[in-house]
Scaffold this active site. Structure first.
Site, short mmCIF file in Angstrom:
data_model
loop_
_atom_site.label_atom_id
_atom_site.label_comp_id
_atom_site.label_asym_id
_atom_site.label_seq_id
_atom_site.Cartn_x
_atom_site.Cartn_y
_atom_site.Cartn_z
N HIS A 34 -4.55 -13.19 -16.49
CA HIS A 34 -4.33 -12.34 -17.67
C HIS A 34 -4.65 -10.88 -17.38
O HIS A 34 -4.30 -10.00 -18.17
CB HIS A 34 -5.08 -12.87 -18.90
CG HIS A 34 -6.54 -12.57 -18.94
ND1 HIS A 34 -7.51 -13.43 -18.43
CD2 HIS A 34 -7.23 -11.52 -19.46
CE1 HIS A 34 -8.70 -12.93 -18.65
NE2 HIS A 34 -8.57 -11.76 -19.27
N ASP A 38 -5.50 -19.60 -15.33
CA ASP A 38 -5.77 -18.16 -15.45
C ASP A 38 -6.42 -17.64 -14.17
O ASP A 38 -7.62 -17.35 -14.12
CB ASP A 38 -6.67 -17.92 -16.66
CG ASP A 38 -6.85 -16.44 -16.98
OD1 ASP A 38 -6.01 -15.63 -16.53
OD2 ASP A 38 -7.84 -16.10 -17.66
N GLN A 52 -15.21 -8.10 -23.43
CA GLN A 52 -14.03 -7.34 -23.05
C GLN A 52 -14.37 -6.34 -21.95
O GLN A 52 -15.32 -5.58 -22.05
CB GLN A 52 -13.49 -6.61 -24.28
CG GLN A 52 -12.05 -6.18 -24.15
CD GLN A 52 -11.50 -5.71 -25.49
OE1 GLN A 52 -12.25 -5.46 -26.42
NE2 GLN A 52 -10.20 -5.57 -25.58
N GLY A 53 -13.60 -6.39 -20.87
CA GLY A 53 -13.88 -5.59 -19.69
C GLY A 53 -14.42 -6.41 -18.54
O GLY A 53 -14.38 -6.00 -17.39
N ASP A 54 -14.93 -7.63 -18.86
CA ASP A 54 -15.45 -8.52 -17.83
C ASP A 54 -14.37 -9.44 -17.26
O ASP A 54 -14.60 -10.13 -16.26
CB ASP A 54 -16.57 -9.41 -18.40
CG ASP A 54 -17.82 -8.61 -18.75
OD1 ASP A 54 -18.17 -7.71 -17.99
OD2 ASP A 54 -18.42 -8.89 -19.80
N SER A 55 -13.20 -9.50 -17.91
CA SER A 55 -12.13 -10.40 -17.50
C SER A 55 -11.91 -10.38 -15.99
O SER A 55 -11.87 -9.33 -15.37
CB SER A 55 -10.82 -9.98 -18.17
OG SER A 55 -10.83 -10.25 -19.55
#
Length: 271
Positions: free
Chosen positions: A83, A128, A220-223
């Site tokens: 993603h 993913d 959010q930002g760690d993906s």
């Protein structure tokens, strides 16, 4: 698209006999978080060179840009989430950063070097995982690879063990400002059966979950970033609760042991 994804997950969960209490979303898509930059919620500040395998990934596309994490698995390959690579035209890789903007090395790579899993489905969050072929980098105290798990560990659930997630994801659901320092959190792995009680049938054998307590979680930002256990990469940051990162609900990762053959076939990397 988000409405469609929720609908599919709900129908799949009911038909499989699960009644999920929550909906899972990729941190990058979380509407509870207004920014793609920040840090792990309620985590600890990383020391210099503590996570030499961690990279920052600044993706760009015709429609915008976003930030993810990734893991060095060889001097020419980085592992991240599908993603994160989806829709991107290029990525700038930040190597050896503890302070996010002060990388020891930067490399820009076009999407032609992305190897995204062909079975990735945003609607079910499945498969993913992506690889990025990079220019060769020299390993140092600040830049080094993390080992993949042994094939023999594919039979282990890792439940009950404490793993470490790291990244520059948001510090809280309400935070919209970027932080400069790499963060990490120690999180206990839970069984898929326990995780299914929250998210239903989105939890498959290709997923590994951790408990979130005291509002410690990926965000959010760690993906795409790493989940490490005893010096081995066991997870790739994939999803959190749609209600937010501080809800004390499980966080989900792509289970690396389920993709060892895929990684080997696409990159030649194995341990």
């Amino acid at each position: 698209m988000k409405v469609y994804a929720v609908l599919v997950l709900t129908i799949a969960s009911v038909s499989a006999g699960f009644l999920p209490q929550d909906v899972a979303v990729h941190p990058r898509d979380s509407i509870a978080a207004p920014s793609i930059e920040g840090r792990i919620t309620n985590g600890n500040k990383a020391a210099t060179n503590q996570f030499p395998y961690q990279v920052g990934l600044s993706f760009t596309s015709s429609s915008g840009s976003w930030w993810c994490g990734g893991s060095i698995i060889s001097n020419t390959w980085v592992l991240t989430a599908a993603h994160c690579t989806k829709g991107a035209s290029s990525v700038t890789i930040y190597y050896g950063s503890t302070v996010r903007t002060s990388a020891k090395l930067k490399k820009k790579v076009s999407s032609s070097k992305f190897v995204q899993h062909s079975g990735y489905k945003a609607s079910t969050l499945s498969n993913d995982i992506s690889l990025i072929k990079t220019p060769s980098v020299k390993f140092t105290i600040a830049i080094n690879k993390i080992s993949l798990p042994a094939i023999a560990s594919s039979y282990s659930s890792f439940a009950g063990q404490t793993a470490v997630a790291s990244g520059w994801g948001k510090t809280s659901d309400s935070d919209s400002s970027a932080t400069s320092n790499l963060q990490y959190a120690e999180l206990q792995v839970i069984s898929n059966a326990v995780c299914q009680q929250t998210f239903g049938s989105v939890i498959t054998s290709g997923v590994i979950c951790v408990a979130s307590t005291n509002k410690k979680s990926t965000c959010q930002g760690d993906s795409g970033g790493p989940l490490a256990l005893n010096g081995k990469l066991i997870g790739v940051t994939s999803f959190v609760s749609a209600k937010g990162c501080e809800r004390n609900t499980p966080a989900g990762f792509t289970r690396v042991t389920s993709y060892l053959d895929w990684i080997k076939s696409k990159s030649g990397v194995f341990y």
